[in-house]
Design a protein around this motif. Structure first.
Motif, PDB file in Angstrom:
ATOM      1  N   VAL A  93       0.837  -1.189   0.000  1.00 46.81           N
ATOM      2  CA  VAL A  93       0.000   0.000   0.000  1.00 46.81           C
ATOM      3  C   VAL A  93       0.880   1.251   0.000  1.00 46.81           C
ATOM      4  O   VAL A  93       1.952   1.270   0.568  1.00 46.81           O
ATOM      5  N   GLY A 148      -1.724   8.473   2.189  1.00 41.93           N
ATOM      6  CA  GLY A 148      -3.140   8.357   1.911  1.00 41.93           C
ATOM      7  C   GLY A 148      -3.739   9.735   1.965  1.00 41.93           C
ATOM      8  O   GLY A 148      -3.056  10.727   1.866  1.00 41.93           O
ATOM      9  N   THR A 184      -4.892  -5.271   7.965  1.00 44.28           N
ATOM     10  CA  THR A 184      -3.800  -5.503   7.019  1.00 44.28           C
ATOM     11  C   THR A 184      -4.180  -6.597   6.029  1.00 44.28           C
ATOM     12  O   THR A 184      -5.017  -7.454   6.306  1.00 44.28           O
ATOM     13  N   GLU A 191      -4.620  -4.316   0.962  1.00 38.44           N
ATOM     14  CA  GLU A 191      -4.076  -3.230   0.172  1.00 38.44           C
ATOM     15  C   GLU A 191      -3.599  -3.679  -1.205  1.00 38.44           C
ATOM     16  O   GLU A 191      -3.154  -4.806  -1.389  1.00 38.44           O
ATOM     17  N   GLU A 199      -5.012   2.049  -3.366  1.00 34.26           N
ATOM     18  CA  GLU A 199      -5.736   2.553  -2.207  1.00 34.26           C
ATOM     19  C   GLU A 199      -5.135   3.834  -1.649  1.00 34.26           C
ATOM     20  O   GLU A 199      -3.943   4.103  -1.813  1.00 34.26           O
ATOM     21  N   LYS A 200      -5.973   4.594  -0.978  1.00 36.27           N
ATOM     22  CA  LYS A 200      -5.580   5.783  -0.242  1.00 36.27           C
ATOM     23  C   LYS A 200      -6.101   5.663   1.191  1.00 36.27           C
ATOM     24  O   LYS A 200      -7.235   5.229   1.413  1.00 36.27           O
ATOM     25  N   ASN A 201      -5.271   6.057   2.132  1.00 31.72           N
ATOM     26  CA  ASN A 201      -5.684   6.087   3.533  1.00 31.72           C
ATOM     27  C   ASN A 201      -6.416   7.389   3.808  1.00 31.72           C
ATOM     28  O   ASN A 201      -5.869   8.465   3.599  1.00 31.72           O
ATOM     29  N   THR A 203     -10.923   5.230   6.637  1.00 30.68           N
ATOM     30  CA  THR A 203     -11.347   4.492   5.444  1.00 30.68           C
ATOM     31  C   THR A 203     -10.148   4.153   4.568  1.00 30.68           C
ATOM     32  O   THR A 203      -9.263   4.989   4.367  1.00 30.68           O
ATOM     33  N   LEU A 204     -10.127   2.921   4.064  1.00 26.57           N
ATOM     34  CA  LEU A 204      -9.198   2.542   3.005  1.00 26.57           C
ATOM     35  C   LEU A 204      -9.990   2.604   1.704  1.00 26.57           C
ATOM     36  O   LEU A 204     -10.935   1.824   1.497  1.00 26.57           O
ATOM     37  N   TYR A 205      -9.610   3.538   0.820  1.00 29.20           N
ATOM     38  CA  TYR A 205     -10.405   3.828  -0.369  1.00 29.20           C
ATOM     39  C   TYR A 205      -9.651   3.454  -1.632  1.00 29.20           C
ATOM     40  O   TYR A 205      -8.486   3.818  -1.809  1.00 29.20           O
ATOM     41  N   ASN A 206     -10.325   2.731  -2.540  1.00 26.72           N
ATOM     42  CA  ASN A 206      -9.718   2.318  -3.799  1.00 26.72           C
ATOM     43  C   ASN A 206     -10.125   3.298  -4.905  1.00 26.72           C
ATOM     44  O   ASN A 206     -11.311   3.418  -5.237  1.00 26.72           O
TER      45      ASN A 206
END
Length: 318
Positions: free
Chosen positions: A11, A15, A39, A42, A46-48, A61-64
């Protein structure tokens, strides 16, 4: 149901925290059990996001940016002192720094962001992507699990994925309602903190807007932008800081009408999810005591929580 064809790369550390650029979710680690993010979910896309609104962080949020949906949102149940039910928010937020790293560090509506729509849509969904489709903007962090400005902050499109209306408004909604009641009764009201993670399984072969569903529309727009997840899941870990005790539970469902929602341990959820993600080393919570080690903790299902239906509860906003 197909496996995700994703390349398992590390990742990116940078982010966006509402989309403020942050390494490793550092400003919002309090929303994770033991301050440890999930974990194994990723890829390079993705962006944190430390979701920031009104000068405060509200969840993570973990965003794709390729699928334009969240992979997961992590949050804490916060409903002990909600004076009223949630009101529907007409204009959903976007994350300005997903478009321009120098833009505002708080979520805001597209019109307030000062950004051009054609630039915003490159890395994230817009409400127009959901118009004239057969899908809701389904919350991952449910608005009903939050109060006040925390609730308002859930209405960001980086916390939403396309969900079948029947699934979202009936089956998943009932599961959320019962889970909220059970956690209030068995966790929060007894001095515990309920850490939750709700996630999606992106589907590369089904996206909205779908040109086959929009043949008679005169709306000139780009099609196949936002992935419709094949599955939705939630994992919860209730931790009692005074005693160090905890319990956990998990839920998995196919995103379709009349879906059957599975109640299972976090360990079994992780085992089920391995077929969909590039990494086979998935970990939702910070240690095995909430990730499914049956020797060290108690697995509780909805029935075991002796749940009660909340009188006068309303379906989720979409």
């Amino acid at each position: 149901m197909e496996l995700l064809l994703l390349v398992g790369l590390s990742v990116l550390l940078a982010g966006s925290g509402s989309a403020e650029l942050v390494p490793g979710f550092n400003p919002c680690r309090n929303f994770f059990y033991k301050s440890t993010p999930p974990t194994g979910f990723e890829t390079q896309n993705e962006k944190n996001i430390c979701q920031k609104y009104s000068n405060a962080y509200h969840f993570a949020t973990l965003y794709n940016v390729n699928y334009r949906i969240p992979i997961w949102s992590a949050y804490i149940l916060d409903t002990k002192s909600c004076p009223t039910e949630a009101l529907k928010k007409r204009a959903w937020f976007i994350e300005p720094q997903l478009t321009n790293p120098q833009a505002a560090t708080e979520m805001m509506t597209p019109s307030d962001s000062g950004l051009d729509t054609k630039d915003i849509k490159v890395n994230q969904a817009l409400s127009t992507d959901y118009e004239d489709t057969n899908y809701d903007r389904g919350h991952l962090n449910p608005n009903a699990f939050q109060c006040g400005i925390h609730r308002t902050a859930t209405f960001t499109l980086t916390n939403a994925a396309p969900m079948d209306p029947c699934f979202n408004r009936i089956y998943w909604y009932k599961n959320e309602r019962n889970l909220k009641t059970g956690l209030n009764n068995k966790c929060v009201n007894k001095g515990g903190t309920a850490y939750l993670v709700t996630g999606t399984v992106p589907n590369n072969n089904q996206k909205i807007p779908d040109p086959n569903d929009d043949k008679e529309s005169d709306n000139p727009r780009e099609f196949s932008r936002v992935s419709v997840p094949s599955h939705v899941w939630t994992a919860v870990c209730c931790y009692f800081p005074r005693t160090g005790s905890k319990f956990s539970a998990a839920f998995l469902a196919v995103n379709k009408p009349e879906s059957v929602i599975q109640s299972l341990s976090v360990h079994d959820l992780q085992e089920n999810l391995k077929q969909f993600y590039p990494s086979h080393d998935l970990k939702i919570f910070g240690d095995d005591s909430c990730n499914g080690n049956l020797i060290e903790h108690l697995i509780m299902t909805l029935d075991e929580m002796t749940l009660e239906v909340e009188a006068g509860s309303q379906p989720p906003e979409f």
